[in-house]
Scaffold this active site. Structure first.
Site, PDB file in Angstrom:
ATOM      1  N   GLY A   1       0.821  -1.198   0.000  1.00 24.13           N
ATOM      2  CA  GLY A   1       0.000   0.000   0.000  1.00 24.13           C
ATOM      3  C   GLY A   1       0.858   1.251   0.000  1.00 24.13           C
TER       4      GLY A   1
ATOM      5  N   GLY B   1       6.577   0.800   2.432  1.00 24.97           N
ATOM      6  CA  GLY B   1       7.991   0.447   2.409  1.00 24.97           C
ATOM      7  C   GLY B   1       8.391  -0.342   1.177  1.00 24.97           C
ATOM      8  N   LYS B   2       7.476  -0.465   0.213  1.00 25.64           N
ATOM      9  CA  LYS B   2       7.752  -1.282  -0.969  1.00 25.64           C
ATOM     10  C   LYS B   2       8.890  -0.716  -1.817  1.00 25.64           C
ATOM     11  CE  LYS B   2       3.880   0.798  -3.426  1.00 25.64           C
ATOM     12  NZ  LYS B   2       3.630   1.758  -2.347  1.00 25.64           N
TER      13      LYS B   2
ATOM     14  N   ALA C   1      11.523   5.010 -13.974  1.00 24.89           N
ATOM     15  CA  ALA C   1      10.509   5.774 -13.253  1.00 24.89           C
ATOM     16  C   ALA C   1       9.301   5.995 -14.155  1.00 24.89           C
ATOM     17  CB  ALA C   1      11.092   7.116 -12.819  1.00 24.89           C
TER      18      ALA C   1
ATOM     19  N   HIS D   1      12.341  11.744  -4.507  1.00 21.78           N
ATOM     20  CA  HIS D   1      12.724  10.358  -4.786  1.00 21.78           C
ATOM     21  C   HIS D   1      14.021  10.283  -5.591  1.00 21.78           C
ATOM     22  CE1 HIS D   1       9.455   8.115  -2.977  1.00 21.78           C
ATOM     23  NE2 HIS D   1       8.651   9.081  -3.374  1.00 21.78           N
TER      24      HIS D   1
ATOM     25  N   ALA E   1      16.473  12.371  -5.431  1.00 22.16           N
ATOM     26  CA  ALA E   1      17.567  12.694  -4.497  1.00 22.16           C
ATOM     27  C   ALA E   1      17.894  11.533  -3.565  1.00 22.16           C
ATOM     28  CB  ALA E   1      17.204  13.938  -3.686  1.00 22.16           C
TER      29      ALA E   1
ATOM     30  N   GLU F   1      13.193   7.796 -17.413  1.00 21.78           N
ATOM     31  CA  GLU F   1      11.795   8.183 -17.187  1.00 21.78           C
ATOM     32  C   GLU F   1      11.019   7.778 -18.418  1.00 21.78           C
ATOM     33  OE1 GLU F   1      11.738  12.279 -16.021  1.00 21.78           O
ATOM     34  OE2 GLU F   1      12.787  11.847 -14.154  1.00 21.78           O
TER      35      GLU F   1
END
Length: 191
Positions: free
Chosen positions: A21, A25-26, A45, A61, A63, A73
């Protein structure tokens, strides 16, 4: 990153799917597994900065990732991005599948694009040349949404997760930063 979650047997599964979710922490787990592999990493990304708040999230993210990781991307052509980035001895990390799915479903001619891009993604995952870690939001644990697009998103995400889980050697569900392995080798959580 010394706080890694390495596989218990030292091997890197060819294909991994990490679900969870929001703020479970995924992504952190996927990044730790990628770092622990000691392989060069290409980070794909899928987020798109549609407003200032999302642009700030993306910058944050970026950084947080190691500077030596290559970042790609991508738009809706995720399968092609995975195929292009994959190589023996190079790990590809995709974050996140549900953001990609949202872009596809909200595009013009979503039906045709979804069929073509989902097939390309499945093929790229099946034929991945090097280790592949994919991150996605598990959205099937809540109530049934009220509008048609949200219901379709839930249906398509569930179908996609099931198809990818069948191809993966390891599937993990994360909650509260803890990995629960649903398929494959266990992951040791080191403090």
């Amino acid at each position: 990153m010394s706080n890694a979650f390495p596989p218990t047997n030292g091997a890197i599964p060819q294909r991994q799917l990490i679900l969870g979710g929001v703020r479970s922490g995924k992504s952190r787990l996927a990044e730790r597994l990628a770092s622990a592999s000691a392989l060069p990493v290409t980070y794909i990304a899928t987020a798109q900065a549609g407003d200032a708040e999302m642009a700030a999230r993306i910058a944050y993210h970026r950084a947080q990732r190691p500077a030596h990781w290559e970042t790609v991307e991508t738009g809706t052509a995720l399968g092609a991005a995975i195929a292009d980035a994959g190589a023996p001895g190079r790990l590809v990390l995709v974050d996140c599948l549900t953001l990609w799915l949202t872009r596809v479903l909200c595009s013009d001619d979503a039906d045709a694009l979804l069929a073509a891009e989902r097939a390309a993604l499945i093929e790229a995952v099946r034929d991945s040349a090097g280790p592949l870690i994919m991150v996605s939001n598990e959205t099937g644990l809540g109530i049934m949404p009220m509008d048609a697009l949200s219901r379709r998103f839930g249906d398509e995400a569930g179908r996609l997760h099931q198809a990818l889980a069948a191809l993966c050697e390891r599937v993990v569900l994360t909650a509260a930063g803890l990995p629960l392995v649903l398929k494959g080798d266990a992951i040791e959580a080191t403090p």
